[in-house]
Design a protein around this motif. Sequence first.
Motif, PDB file in Angstrom:
ATOM      1  N   MET A 176      -0.278 -24.824   0.007  1.00 51.12           N
ATOM      2  CA  MET A 176      -0.149 -24.406   1.438  1.00 51.12           C
ATOM      3  C   MET A 176      -0.558 -22.940   1.223  1.00 51.12           C
ATOM      4  N   TYR A 177      -0.762 -22.325   2.486  1.00 50.03           N
ATOM      5  CA  TYR A 177      -1.247 -20.983   2.201  1.00 50.03           C
ATOM      6  C   TYR A 177      -0.139 -19.871   3.003  1.00 50.03           C
ATOM      7  N   HIS A 178       1.053 -20.382   2.957  1.00 47.58           N
ATOM      8  CA  HIS A 178       2.480 -19.588   3.448  1.00 47.58           C
ATOM      9  C   HIS A 178       2.566 -18.369   2.565  1.00 47.58           C
ATOM     10  N   GLY A 179       2.981 -17.301   3.417  1.00 44.61           N
ATOM     11  CA  GLY A 179       3.403 -16.392   2.417  1.00 44.61           C
ATOM     12  C   GLY A 179       2.437 -15.465   1.703  1.00 44.61           C
ATOM     13  N   GLN A 180       1.422 -15.424   2.005  1.00 44.46           N
ATOM     14  CA  GLN A 180      -0.059 -14.724   1.488  1.00 44.46           C
ATOM     15  C   GLN A 180      -0.065 -13.367   2.071  1.00 44.46           C
ATOM     16  N   LYS A 181       0.851 -12.577   2.552  1.00 47.08           N
ATOM     17  CA  LYS A 181       0.585 -11.465   3.284  1.00 47.08           C
ATOM     18  C   LYS A 181       0.309 -10.461   2.453  1.00 47.08           C
ATOM     19  N   LEU A 182       0.734 -10.259   1.324  1.00 41.99           N
ATOM     20  CA  LEU A 182       0.420  -9.073   0.140  1.00 41.99           C
ATOM     21  C   LEU A 182      -0.478  -9.569  -0.900  1.00 41.99           C
ATOM     22  N   ALA A 183      -1.225  -8.706  -1.425  1.00 37.83           N
ATOM     23  CA  ALA A 183      -2.003  -8.991  -2.620  1.00 37.83           C
ATOM     24  C   ALA A 183      -1.094  -8.629  -4.024  1.00 37.83           C
ATOM     25  N   LYS A 184      -1.061  -9.869  -4.665  1.00 37.31           N
ATOM     26  CA  LYS A 184      -0.331  -9.742  -5.745  1.00 37.31           C
ATOM     27  C   LYS A 184      -0.769  -8.908  -6.910  1.00 37.31           C
ATOM     28  N   LEU A 185      -2.131  -8.776  -6.939  1.00 41.88           N
ATOM     29  CA  LEU A 185      -2.815  -7.841  -7.947  1.00 41.88           C
ATOM     30  C   LEU A 185      -2.586  -8.424  -9.329  1.00 41.88           C
ATOM     31  N   GLY A 186      -2.142  -9.640  -9.653  1.00 45.72           N
ATOM     32  CA  GLY A 186      -1.983  -9.947 -10.981  1.00 45.72           C
ATOM     33  C   GLY A 186      -0.662  -9.542 -11.754  1.00 45.72           C
ATOM     34  N   ARG A 187       0.192  -8.964 -10.890  1.00 39.74           N
ATOM     35  CA  ARG A 187       1.414  -8.265 -11.524  1.00 39.74           C
ATOM     36  C   ARG A 187       2.722  -8.731 -10.725  1.00 39.74           C
ATOM     37  N   GLU A 188       3.722  -8.990 -11.674  1.00 37.89           N
ATOM     38  CA  GLU A 188       5.062  -9.515 -10.950  1.00 37.89           C
ATOM     39  C   GLU A 188       5.505  -8.394 -10.085  1.00 37.89           C
ATOM     40  N   SER A 189       6.252  -8.677  -9.255  1.00 36.66           N
ATOM     41  CA  SER A 189       6.834  -7.948  -8.128  1.00 36.66           C
ATOM     42  C   SER A 189       7.500  -6.761  -8.400  1.00 36.66           C
ATOM     43  N   HIS A 190       8.259  -6.585  -9.612  1.00 30.42           N
ATOM     44  CA  HIS A 190       8.969  -5.112  -9.743  1.00 30.42           C
ATOM     45  C   HIS A 190       7.888  -4.321 -10.403  1.00 30.42           C
ATOM     46  N   HIS A 191       6.871  -4.855 -11.174  1.00 33.42           N
ATOM     47  CA  HIS A 191       5.764  -4.083 -11.674  1.00 33.42           C
ATOM     48  C   HIS A 191       4.748  -3.770 -10.341  1.00 33.42           C
ATOM     49  N   ARG A 192       4.474  -4.674  -9.721  1.00 33.06           N
ATOM     50  CA  ARG A 192       3.840  -4.154  -8.473  1.00 33.06           C
ATOM     51  C   ARG A 192       4.494  -3.030  -7.671  1.00 33.06           C
ATOM     52  N   MET A 193       5.698  -3.107  -7.411  1.00 33.79           N
ATOM     53  CA  MET A 193       6.397  -2.168  -6.623  1.00 33.79           C
ATOM     54  C   MET A 193       6.608  -0.687  -7.152  1.00 33.79           C
ATOM     55  N   LEU A 194       6.770  -0.917  -8.511  1.00 32.55           N
ATOM     56  CA  LEU A 194       6.620   0.450  -9.299  1.00 32.55           C
ATOM     57  C   LEU A 194       5.320   1.118  -9.484  1.00 32.55           C
ATOM     58  N   MET A 195       4.324   0.199  -9.510  1.00 33.55           N
ATOM     59  CA  MET A 195       2.801   0.798  -9.288  1.00 33.55           C
ATOM     60  C   MET A 195       2.590   1.482  -8.193  1.00 33.55           C
ATOM     61  N   PHE A 196       2.911   0.624  -7.073  1.00 31.64           N
ATOM     62  CA  PHE A 196       2.875   1.403  -5.556  1.00 31.64           C
ATOM     63  C   PHE A 196       3.631   2.846  -5.574  1.00 31.64           C
ATOM     64  N   ARG A 197       4.733   2.444  -6.112  1.00 33.61           N
ATOM     65  CA  ARG A 197       5.586   3.904  -5.882  1.00 33.61           C
ATOM     66  C   ARG A 197       4.847   5.013  -6.647  1.00 33.61           C
ATOM     67  N   THR A 198       4.354   4.677  -7.838  1.00 31.33           N
ATOM     68  CA  THR A 198       3.735   5.911  -8.554  1.00 31.33           C
ATOM     69  C   THR A 198       2.423   6.216  -7.927  1.00 31.33           C
ATOM     70  N   MET A 199       1.770   5.569  -7.431  1.00 30.05           N
ATOM     71  CA  MET A 199       0.488   5.540  -6.602  1.00 30.05           C
ATOM     72  C   MET A 199       0.574   6.457  -5.471  1.00 30.05           C
ATOM     73  N   VAL A 200       1.744   6.135  -4.665  1.00 31.17           N
ATOM     74  CA  VAL A 200       1.891   6.914  -3.364  1.00 31.17           C
ATOM     75  C   VAL A 200       2.218   8.214  -3.836  1.00 31.17           C
ATOM     76  N   THR A 201       3.133   8.434  -5.002  1.00 24.74           N
ATOM     77  CA  THR A 201       3.538   9.816  -5.374  1.00 24.74           C
ATOM     78  C   THR A 201       2.266  10.891  -5.634  1.00 24.74           C
ATOM     79  N   GLN A 202       1.419   9.958  -6.686  1.00 22.13           N
ATOM     80  CA  GLN A 202       0.226  10.546  -6.782  1.00 22.13           C
ATOM     81  C   GLN A 202      -0.738  10.853  -5.712  1.00 22.13           C
ATOM     82  N   LEU A 203      -0.647   9.890  -4.646  1.00 21.15           N
ATOM     83  CA  LEU A 203      -1.611  10.243  -3.373  1.00 21.15           C
ATOM     84  C   LEU A 203      -0.999  11.538  -2.458  1.00 21.15           C
ATOM     85  N   ILE A 204       0.287  11.490  -2.630  1.00 20.53           N
ATOM     86  CA  ILE A 204       0.879  12.740  -1.905  1.00 20.53           C
ATOM     87  C   ILE A 204       0.639  13.958  -2.543  1.00 20.53           C
ATOM     88  N   ARG A 205       0.412  13.845  -4.013  1.00 23.87           N
ATOM     89  CA  ARG A 205       0.466  15.282  -4.567  1.00 23.87           C
ATOM     90  C   ARG A 205      -1.002  15.424  -4.482  1.00 23.87           C
TER      91      ARG A 205
END
Length: 181
Positions: free
Chosen positions: A1-30
């Motif tokens: 089934m195709y349920h729960g596919q709201k976000l792109a997993k990007l080939g990473r586990e959830s904790h790695h993906r969230m840390l990557m986004f935190r780092t990228m948002v920080t760099q984007l702000i800078r």
Amino acid sequence: MYHGQKLAKLGRESHHRMLMFRTMVTQLIRHERIKTTLAKAKALRKEADRIITIAKRNTRLSHSLVYSYVTDKQVIPKLFKELRLRFGNRQGGYTRVLKAGSRLSDRSKMAYIEYVENDLVPLRDYKANNSKFAVIRKPTPQGTVFNFEEKETGKIYSSAISLNNRFKRLELKKQSTSSSN
């Protein structure tokens, strides 16, 4: 089934993906513009817009939420003093994604993500008619003439004529009546 596919997993586990986004948002702000893959840029839009929305509230809770999210605390003053005021009247859509071709090593699609209304040098010229060549349309009794010509010199490289639909229908009717007789 195709349920729960709201976000792109990007080939990473959830904790790695969230840390990557935190780092990228920080760099984007800078830097206000970063280059990454197209899939990451599209997924990062949601996170970057969410941080700006939180910063626009300007409460103690919003400061603590942003403080816990960004990885470098030196970007917090820029977020609350500059970006919050810049996007004060804007109702979302704080970032834009511009495609940047493919990476040479693995041919993955690259893109720039940046905050809108920034003071950086634009990546693309948004002025109208900035190309070297143009297609010029000239209506004639037979139809429309299309000329592909250079703007500066007016030199015509190719020309084509498009008959009006009325003439095409008349010719088709003539052909069909003559073939039936």
